[in-house]
Design a protein around this motif. Sequence first.
Motif, PDB file in Angstrom:
ATOM      1  N   LEU A 145      -4.911   7.059   1.195  1.00 51.83           N
ATOM      2  CA  LEU A 145      -5.387   6.870  -0.262  1.00 51.83           C
ATOM      3  C   LEU A 145      -4.007   6.391  -0.893  1.00 51.83           C
ATOM      4  O   LEU A 145      -4.207   5.889  -2.099  1.00 51.83           O
ATOM      5  N   GLU A 146      -2.907   6.494  -0.277  1.00 48.79           N
ATOM      6  CA  GLU A 146      -1.617   6.008  -1.230  1.00 48.79           C
ATOM      7  C   GLU A 146      -1.030   4.728  -0.637  1.00 48.79           C
ATOM      8  O   GLU A 146      -0.249   4.250  -1.257  1.00 48.79           O
ATOM      9  N   GLU A 147      -1.814   4.077   0.343  1.00 49.32           N
ATOM     10  CA  GLU A 147      -1.159   2.937   1.101  1.00 49.32           C
ATOM     11  C   GLU A 147      -1.167   1.656  -0.029  1.00 49.32           C
ATOM     12  O   GLU A 147      -0.190   1.016  -0.318  1.00 49.32           O
ATOM     13  N   ALA A 148      -1.927   1.489  -1.075  1.00 49.18           N
ATOM     14  CA  ALA A 148      -2.026   0.495  -1.906  1.00 49.18           C
ATOM     15  C   ALA A 148      -0.861   0.410  -2.849  1.00 49.18           C
ATOM     16  O   ALA A 148      -0.180  -0.534  -3.021  1.00 49.18           O
ATOM     17  N   ALA A 149      -0.626   1.628  -3.247  1.00 47.78           N
ATOM     18  CA  ALA A 149       0.372   1.892  -4.096  1.00 47.78           C
ATOM     19  C   ALA A 149       1.647   1.733  -3.407  1.00 47.78           C
ATOM     20  O   ALA A 149       2.652   1.104  -4.064  1.00 47.78           O
ATOM     21  N   LEU A 150       1.720   2.215  -2.200  1.00 50.25           N
ATOM     22  CA  LEU A 150       3.095   2.119  -1.477  1.00 50.25           C
ATOM     23  C   LEU A 150       3.333   0.575  -1.362  1.00 50.25           C
ATOM     24  O   LEU A 150       4.357   0.116  -1.505  1.00 50.25           O
ATOM     25  N   LEU A 151       2.311  -0.261  -0.798  1.00 54.11           N
ATOM     26  CA  LEU A 151       2.767  -1.551  -0.425  1.00 54.11           C
ATOM     27  C   LEU A 151       2.860  -2.313  -1.599  1.00 54.11           C
ATOM     28  O   LEU A 151       3.982  -3.356  -1.578  1.00 54.11           O
ATOM     29  N   THR A 152       2.212  -2.220  -2.639  1.00 55.31           N
ATOM     30  CA  THR A 152       2.521  -2.976  -3.899  1.00 55.31           C
ATOM     31  C   THR A 152       3.899  -2.832  -4.436  1.00 55.31           C
ATOM     32  O   THR A 152       4.648  -3.761  -4.950  1.00 55.31           O
TER      33      THR A 152
END
Length: 237
Positions: A145-152
């Motif tokens: 669930l946190e992947e998008a925020a981490l990658l961006t």
Amino acid sequence: MSVAPSPALPQQTAAEQVRSVLARAISLSLTLDGQTYDLLGAHTVGARGRITLHPPADTPLSDHLARAPLGTLDARLDLTDIAPTALRDRVRARVTLTGRLTPAAPGDPGSLRLDLARVTLRTGTGTEEVAPGAYTLAAPDPLALEEAALLTHLADAHPDLVSDLVVLAGSRLPHGAVRALPLAIDRHAVSLRCEYGEGHCDLRLLFPGEARDATEAGDMVRRLLTAPRCAHHHDHH
């Protein structure tokens, strides 16, 4: 040409990948009797991966369901996992689930439960069938669930860190990359995509340990640069 990852390297199972895609997804396509409906924010995933659809009222889909005998209605759900960063080819995986739609719990009128029969995962390395039992027992990756925020955040705020991570591949990575961007992150590793004039190369860098949340994931990425002997692999496309 694709080079499959070494089975010795820690990685998500196919069932975990499917559960992670479902955990992140806000949309899916539902196919009934050859007709396809795109649903946005109209499904939930419960305990043990139970999928419940919440069809919007007063739509062609509602009319279709009203004419069909529930319990005998075969359905196919398709989900596409898209990288949150601005890559050339952002599709990371496609998931297909088939089964039968039946009414959900009495306290949830109008909602439908998918009784799962088959699960298929398609990635850049091939297609894999996931047993429904394995899917039920699996859990999403803790970073799903946190992947998008981490990658961006990594791409936008730390491009220098991304460049330093690419250096870890050394001479085993082809020369001439136009740019490198974060592709994926899970509890085991961070993956980068190195783009060339033609094609790309995906680089997976194994963490020194497992990351249980976003804070630990950030720490693991930083530790990679002080422990450069980490295991990794790369796929060419």
